[in-house]
Scaffold this motif. Structure first.
Motif, PDB file in Angstrom:
ATOM      1  N   ASP A  58       0.830  -1.200   0.000  1.00 28.24           N
ATOM      2  CA  ASP A  58       0.000   0.000   0.000  1.00 28.24           C
ATOM      3  C   ASP A  58       0.868   1.255   0.000  1.00 28.24           C
ATOM      4  OD1 ASP A  58      -2.362  -1.446  -0.030  1.00 28.24           O
ATOM      5  OD2 ASP A  58      -2.576  -1.429   2.155  1.00 28.24           O
ATOM      6  N   ASN A  59       1.935   1.235   0.757  1.00 28.07           N
ATOM      7  CA  ASN A  59       2.850   2.382   0.802  1.00 28.07           C
ATOM      8  C   ASN A  59       3.501   2.607  -0.561  1.00 28.07           C
ATOM      9  OD1 ASN A  59       4.288   4.492   2.135  1.00 28.07           O
ATOM     10  ND2 ASN A  59       6.088   3.171   2.164  1.00 28.07           N
ATOM     11  N   ASP A  60       3.966   1.530  -1.171  1.00 30.02           N
ATOM     12  CA  ASP A  60       4.615   1.643  -2.484  1.00 30.02           C
ATOM     13  C   ASP A  60       3.658   2.169  -3.550  1.00 30.02           C
ATOM     14  OD1 ASP A  60       6.897   0.669  -1.303  1.00 30.02           O
ATOM     15  OD2 ASP A  60       6.669  -1.370  -2.093  1.00 30.02           O
ATOM     16  N   ALA A  61       2.363   1.849  -3.392  1.00 32.34           N
ATOM     17  CA  ALA A  61       1.358   2.284  -4.368  1.00 32.34           C
ATOM     18  C   ALA A  61       0.810   3.674  -4.050  1.00 32.34           C
ATOM     19  CB  ALA A  61       0.218   1.278  -4.421  1.00 32.34           C
ATOM     20  N   GLY A  62       1.277   4.271  -2.948  1.00 34.69           N
ATOM     21  CA  GLY A  62       0.832   5.610  -2.597  1.00 34.69           C
ATOM     22  C   GLY A  62      -0.487   5.653  -1.849  1.00 34.69           C
ATOM     23  N   ARG A  63      -0.922   4.517  -1.334  1.00 31.03           N
ATOM     24  CA  ARG A  63      -2.181   4.459  -0.578  1.00 31.03           C
ATOM     25  C   ARG A  63      -1.868   4.610   0.912  1.00 31.03           C
ATOM     26  NH1 ARG A  63      -2.919  -0.037  -4.547  1.00 31.03           N
ATOM     27  NH2 ARG A  63      -1.980  -1.347  -2.958  1.00 31.03           N
ATOM     28  N   THR A  64      -1.597   5.840   1.319  1.00 25.39           N
ATOM     29  CA  THR A  64      -1.143   6.090   2.686  1.00 25.39           C
ATOM     30  C   THR A  64      -2.213   5.781   3.725  1.00 25.39           C
ATOM     31  OG1 THR A  64      -1.722   8.415   2.458  1.00 25.39           O
ATOM     32  CG2 THR A  64       0.551   7.818   2.008  1.00 25.39           C
ATOM     33  N   ASN A  65      -3.479   6.018   3.395  1.00 25.38           N
ATOM     34  CA  ASN A  65      -4.540   5.718   4.361  1.00 25.38           C
ATOM     35  C   ASN A  65      -4.623   4.218   4.636  1.00 25.38           C
ATOM     36  OD1 ASN A  65      -5.215   8.392   4.560  1.00 25.38           O
ATOM     37  ND2 ASN A  65      -6.866   8.280   3.068  1.00 25.38           N
ATOM     38  N   LEU A  66      -4.509   3.418   3.589  1.00 23.77           N
ATOM     39  CA  LEU A  66      -4.545   1.963   3.775  1.00 23.77           C
ATOM     40  C   LEU A  66      -3.306   1.485   4.527  1.00 23.77           C
ATOM     41  CD1 LEU A  66      -5.934   0.748   0.342  1.00 23.77           C
ATOM     42  CD2 LEU A  66      -7.127   0.879   2.530  1.00 23.77           C
ATOM     43  N   CYS A  67      -2.166   2.075   4.231  1.00 21.26           N
ATOM     44  CA  CYS A  67      -0.943   1.716   4.936  1.00 21.26           C
ATOM     45  C   CYS A  67      -1.092   2.015   6.428  1.00 21.26           C
ATOM     46  CB  CYS A  67       0.246   2.477   4.355  1.00 21.26           C
ATOM     47  SG  CYS A  67       1.817   2.046   5.131  1.00 21.26           S
ATOM     48  N   ALA A  68      -1.649   3.164   6.748  1.00 22.69           N
ATOM     49  CA  ALA A  68      -1.848   3.536   8.154  1.00 22.69           C
ATOM     50  C   ALA A  68      -2.807   2.559   8.841  1.00 22.69           C
ATOM     51  CB  ALA A  68      -2.370   4.956   8.255  1.00 22.69           C
ATOM     52  N   ASP A  69      -3.856   2.132   8.137  1.00 23.55           N
ATOM     53  CA  ASP A  69      -4.790   1.152   8.706  1.00 23.55           C
ATOM     54  C   ASP A  69      -4.097  -0.184   8.963  1.00 23.55           C
ATOM     55  OD1 ASP A  69      -6.872   2.965   8.636  1.00 23.55           O
ATOM     56  OD2 ASP A  69      -7.703   2.198   6.748  1.00 23.55           O
ATOM     57  N   ASP A  70      -3.290  -0.615   8.009  1.00 22.52           N
ATOM     58  CA  ASP A  70      -2.546  -1.869   8.178  1.00 22.52           C
ATOM     59  C   ASP A  70      -1.619  -1.783   9.394  1.00 22.52           C
ATOM     60  OD1 ASP A  70      -3.743  -2.724   5.811  1.00 22.52           O
ATOM     61  OD2 ASP A  70      -2.035  -2.115   4.579  1.00 22.52           O
ATOM     62  N   LEU A  71      -0.969  -0.650   9.542  1.00 24.62           N
ATOM     63  CA  LEU A  71      -0.039  -0.483  10.663  1.00 24.62           C
ATOM     64  C   LEU A  71      -0.764  -0.443  12.005  1.00 24.62           C
ATOM     65  CD1 LEU A  71       2.544   2.008   9.176  1.00 24.62           C
ATOM     66  CD2 LEU A  71       2.856  -0.409   9.666  1.00 24.62           C
ATOM     67  N   ARG A  72      -1.953   0.132  12.039  1.00 30.80           N
ATOM     68  CA  ARG A  72      -2.724   0.133  13.294  1.00 30.80           C
ATOM     69  C   ARG A  72      -3.066  -1.297  13.717  1.00 30.80           C
ATOM     70  NH1 ARG A  72      -6.419   3.577  10.996  1.00 30.80           N
ATOM     71  NH2 ARG A  72      -5.278   5.471  10.667  1.00 30.80           N
ATOM     72  N   ARG A  73      -3.486  -2.099  12.754  1.00 26.51           N
ATOM     73  CA  ARG A  73      -3.791  -3.510  13.060  1.00 26.51           C
ATOM     74  C   ARG A  73      -2.541  -4.260  13.478  1.00 26.51           C
ATOM     75  NH1 ARG A  73      -6.319  -4.951   7.795  1.00 26.51           N
ATOM     76  NH2 ARG A  73      -6.962  -2.860   7.401  1.00 26.51           N
ATOM     77  N   ALA A  74      -1.430  -3.977  12.827  1.00 27.98           N
ATOM     78  CA  ALA A  74      -0.171  -4.647  13.176  1.00 27.98           C
ATOM     79  C   ALA A  74       0.279  -4.264  14.582  1.00 27.98           C
ATOM     80  CB  ALA A  74       0.900  -4.287  12.143  1.00 27.98           C
ATOM     81  N   GLN A  75       0.115  -3.013  14.946  1.00 27.60           N
ATOM     82  CA  GLN A  75       0.511  -2.576  16.284  1.00 27.60           C
ATOM     83  C   GLN A  75      -0.324  -3.227  17.371  1.00 27.60           C
ATOM     84  OE1 GLN A  75       0.326   1.669  15.802  1.00 27.60           O
ATOM     85  NE2 GLN A  75       2.439   1.793  15.095  1.00 27.60           N
ATOM     86  N   GLN A  76      -1.575  -3.532  17.059  1.00 27.79           N
ATOM     87  CA  GLN A  76      -2.423  -4.220  18.036  1.00 27.79           C
ATOM     88  C   GLN A  76      -1.927  -5.641  18.304  1.00 27.79           C
ATOM     89  OE1 GLN A  76      -6.333  -3.897  16.368  1.00 27.79           O
ATOM     90  NE2 GLN A  76      -6.642  -1.828  17.127  1.00 27.79           N
ATOM     91  N   LEU A  77      -1.348  -6.265  17.293  1.00 30.34           N
ATOM     92  CA  LEU A  77      -0.788  -7.600  17.483  1.00 30.34           C
ATOM     93  C   LEU A  77       0.441  -7.588  18.386  1.00 30.34           C
ATOM     94  CD1 LEU A  77      -0.930  -9.195  13.931  1.00 30.34           C
ATOM     95  CD2 LEU A  77      -2.196  -9.918  15.941  1.00 30.34           C
ATOM     96  N   VAL A  78       1.213  -6.530  18.290  1.00 27.13           N
ATOM     97  CA  VAL A  78       2.463  -6.436  19.050  1.00 27.13           C
ATOM     98  C   VAL A  78       2.211  -6.126  20.516  1.00 27.13           C
ATOM     99  CG1 VAL A  78       4.648  -5.181  19.226  1.00 27.13           C
ATOM    100  CG2 VAL A  78       3.755  -5.805  16.988  1.00 27.13           C
ATOM    101  N   LYS A  79       1.112  -5.453  20.813  1.00 30.17           N
ATOM    102  CA  LYS A  79       0.825  -5.074  22.207  1.00 30.17           C
ATOM    103  C   LYS A  79       0.527  -6.249  23.068  1.00 30.17           C
ATOM    104  CE  LYS A  79      -0.788  -0.440  21.380  1.00 30.17           C
ATOM    105  NZ  LYS A  79      -1.848   0.516  21.517  1.00 30.17           N
TER     106      LYS A  79
END
Length: 79
Positions: A58-79
């Motif tokens: 998503d980041n490479d394709a310029g879809r920053t909103n989707l990238c941010a959503d993916d990262l929020r979900r990923a951060q929940q896994l790490v907590k």
């Protein structure tokens, strides 16, 4: 010329703001990739790897909103 200058200014600001968002997303992806090994559960590790791969695409394709959503979900896994 008076009409062109404000339009060019807005376009420059939009592209500038997008560049900053890409850098933040890429940096967050790198940080979370380094934390994959800290997870004890292999299923969570795999899910985190998949989410980070999607965030990278998503980041490479310029879809920053989707990238941010993916990262929020990923951060929940790490907590």
């Amino acid at each position: 010329m008076r009409r062109v200058l404000p339009v060019l200014t807005v376009v420059a600001l939009l592209f500038g703001a997008g560049g900053v968002a890409y850098a933040d997303c890429a940096q967050d992806i790198a940080v979370l990739r380094s934390r994959i090994v800290t997870l004890d559960d292999p299923a969570k590790q795999r899910e985190l790897e998949l989410l980070l791969a999607k965030a990278q695409n998503d980041n490479d394709a310029g879809r920053t909103n989707l990238c941010a959503d993916d990262l929020r979900r990923a951060q929940q896994l790490v907590k």
